[in-house]
Design an enzyme around this catalytic site. Structure first.
Site, PDB file in Angstrom:
ATOM      1  N   CYS A  44       0.865  -1.180   0.000  1.00 54.35           N
ATOM      2  CA  CYS A  44       0.000   0.000   0.000  1.00 54.35           C
ATOM      3  C   CYS A  44       0.904   1.233   0.000  1.00 54.35           C
ATOM      4  O   CYS A  44       2.120   1.133   0.222  1.00 54.35           O
ATOM      5  CB  CYS A  44      -0.914   0.006   1.225  1.00 54.35           C
ATOM      6  SG  CYS A  44      -0.027   0.070   2.798  1.00 54.35           S
ATOM      7  N   CYS A  68       2.127   6.362   8.168  1.00 58.71           N
ATOM      8  CA  CYS A  68       1.161   6.489   7.072  1.00 58.71           C
ATOM      9  C   CYS A  68       0.239   7.673   7.342  1.00 58.71           C
ATOM     10  O   CYS A  68      -0.262   7.827   8.463  1.00 58.71           O
ATOM     11  CB  CYS A  68       0.347   5.201   6.976  1.00 58.71           C
ATOM     12  SG  CYS A  68      -1.058   5.304   5.853  1.00 58.71           S
ATOM     13  N   GLU A 118       0.094  -0.486  15.212  1.00 58.60           N
ATOM     14  CA  GLU A 118      -0.811   0.639  14.948  1.00 58.60           C
ATOM     15  C   GLU A 118      -1.748   0.872  16.127  1.00 58.60           C
ATOM     16  O   GLU A 118      -1.965   2.014  16.547  1.00 58.60           O
ATOM     17  CB  GLU A 118      -1.639   0.389  13.683  1.00 58.60           C
ATOM     18  CG  GLU A 118      -2.591   1.545  13.382  1.00 58.60           C
ATOM     19  CD  GLU A 118      -3.589   1.246  12.272  1.00 58.60           C
ATOM     20  OE1 GLU A 118      -4.721   1.768  12.353  1.00 58.60           O
ATOM     21  OE2 GLU A 118      -3.245   0.495  11.329  1.00 58.60           O
TER      22      GLU A 118
END
Length: 290
Positions: free
Chosen positions: A13, A97, A131
């Site tokens: 990604c 991100c 995360e």
């Protein structure tokens, strides 16, 4: 004749691409760069970068470092990591991100606005995942992490709830959690929920199911540590029972069963394209006479 197709939508990604490009750029200017945790949940890609000079460390290792450069991977980190880096004069290369970063800020804002009225901040995600640890850190450790419907018994449905999701979780799973909480909430008690699942990840589900169902046989390539890989593999296998999970080319040792003609190769958001390409070559080599 065997036909092998690599799924064009599989692979890194953009968050992972950015992190790896950041590492490669820094390693072009220095012999040593530290990364807090595996830069991506794929051991072969980690090994490739380690050969370039990347050193993977954990939080304990970070606490011992002084005056160094450390890359923060796409998963994000809690505020305590930045505070530690500042104390130890560590230069942070922040590759968090942007989707995760926005979610961190959203959760922090919600925490600041609702802490006074005793709202429960709930995160649908995997406990201990990097995360999720970063997200919980935005609430000073007070957020409640829910992995499955059964975990909802830990909530107090007479108190307000604000629900968020880890960016790589299943959209269907999130919807099921929302529906269950709605059903259990006491009358008149506030329940807010925010669909914070990354659409680049979520959109891979219908795409990968369609890809899997259009082939006789599928090799799903991902690292054993990848949460996204486990989730996508299960969806692949539902669409096509002839789906095998592999992490390395060496795991392919036998020719394909008789009658298999169309073979698909796909993977997770942490699977490098070069690895899927090597898998495709191996399949063709083993089935050259088919």
């Amino acid at each position: 004749m065997i036909e092998v197709e690599i799924d064009k939508d599989s692979g890194f990604c953009f968050g992972v691409v950015t992190a790896i490009e950041s590492a490669e750029r820094e390693l072009g200017n220095t012999d040593t760069l530290y990364c807090l945790g595996d830069i991506v949940h794929n051991s072969l890609e980690v090994e490739r970068l380690e050969h370039m000079g990347l050193h993977t460390i954990d939080h304990e290792g970070l606490s011992r470092l002084r005056d160094r450069k450390v890359l923060l991977r796409a998963h994000g980190e809690p505020p305590s990591t930045y505070a530690l880096a500042k104390r130890n004069n560590i230069t942070i290369i922040d590759a968090t991100c942007p989707v995760v970063l926005r979610l961190q800020r959203k959760i922090h804002k919600c925490y600041q606005e609702t802490r006074a009225n005793n709202t429960q901040l709930v995160i649908y995600g995997k406990k201990g995942h990097a995360e999720v640890n970063g997200l919980v850190g935005q609430t000073e450790g007070t957020a409640i992490v829910i992995e499955k419907i059964e975990d909802l018994d830990r909530l107090d449905f007479t108190r307000a709830i604000s629900l968020f999701s880890q960016t790589t979780k299943s959209l269907d799973g999130f919807k099921a959690v929302v529906a269950e909480i709605k059903q259990r909430m006491a009358e008149g008690v506030e329940f807010n929920y925010y669909d914070t699942i990354c659409r680049q990840v979520a959109n891979r589900l219908p795409n990968i199911k369609a890809f899997a169902s259009s082939h006789d046989w599928v090799y799903f390539v991902a690292g054993r540590k990848s949460s996204n890989g486990k989730m996508l593999f299960e969806e692949c296998r539902k669409a096509n029972p002839n789906t095998l999970f592999i992490s390395e080319v060496s795991e392919i040792t036998e020719p394909l069963p008789e009658g298999v003609r169309r073979v698909g190769v796909c993977g997770a958001t942490s699977t490098p394209k070069w690895l899927m390409e090597e898998v495709a070559v191996r399949i063709k080599e083993l089935n050259a006479s088919e």
